[in-house]
Design a protein around this motif. Structure first.
Motif: not given
Length: 185
Positions: A70-72, A78-80, A94-99, A130-138
């Protein structure tokens, strides 16, 4: 008759003493039984307390993980620190990946404490993918998963998600919820 009365008088104290001893022994046995029951109850509670910490520790770790993420998520600076993805990511990505990491970790936690079966975990991941961001994160965290001990729960589930993602991408069907064979428990 006087002899009988004197014998009876002599037996009365002996009988009273015998009855007193029997009553005392019965009282001692009752106290001992109550003490044993109390000790048994305390032992059962201690055994339950010893069994609880793994879930308690997992819950505490999950809470700490979420607080750090959450802080990141709230702070690009901090996310960096957590930018260890395989491909460069913009602050927004990056925020999307963290989520996405928080979502995945939450499912992993639910599985580890027994709130989800392996089949339910599979189904929930199928929905998340099904979410493209989740796939990218993976894909962006593939290298991190490769460092996990191969016999760990997380590595095993990661391999299952890898296979599910492969099947989803190869599927030529709009009904994504039927893709991928649910795993055996």
């Amino acid at each position: 008759m006087a002899t009988r009365k004197s014998r009876m008088r002599g037996l009365a104290p002996v009988a009273a003493a015998g009855l007193g001893m029997a009553a005392g022994a019965l009282a001692a046995l009752t106290v001992q039984r109550n003490t044993l029951n109390a000790l048994r109850t305390r032992l059962e509670r201690l055994e339950q307390a010893v069994a609880a910490p793994p879930h308690t520790n997992l819950a505490h770790q999950q809470r700490l993980h979420w607080e750090l993420l959450s802080k990141a998520i709230d702070s690009p600076e901090l996310a960096e620190v957590l930018d260890i993805f395989e491909v460069p990511a913009s602050p927004q990505k990056r925020r999307q990946y963290l989520f996405a990491n928080a979502l995945y970790t939450n499912l992993l936690f639910y599985y580890r404490i027994g709130n989800l079966t392996r089949e339910e975990f599979h189904g929930r991941m199928r929905g998340l993918l099904q979410n493209p961001v989740v796939r990218e994160y993976w894909y962006a965290t593939q290298g991190q998963r490769a460092t996990l001990p191969s016999d760990s729960i997380e590595a095993d589930l990661g391999r299952m998600v890898d296979e599910l993602l492969r099947q989803l991408e190869e599927a030529d069907v709009d009904e994504w919820w039927v893709v991928g064979e649910p795993p055996a428990e």
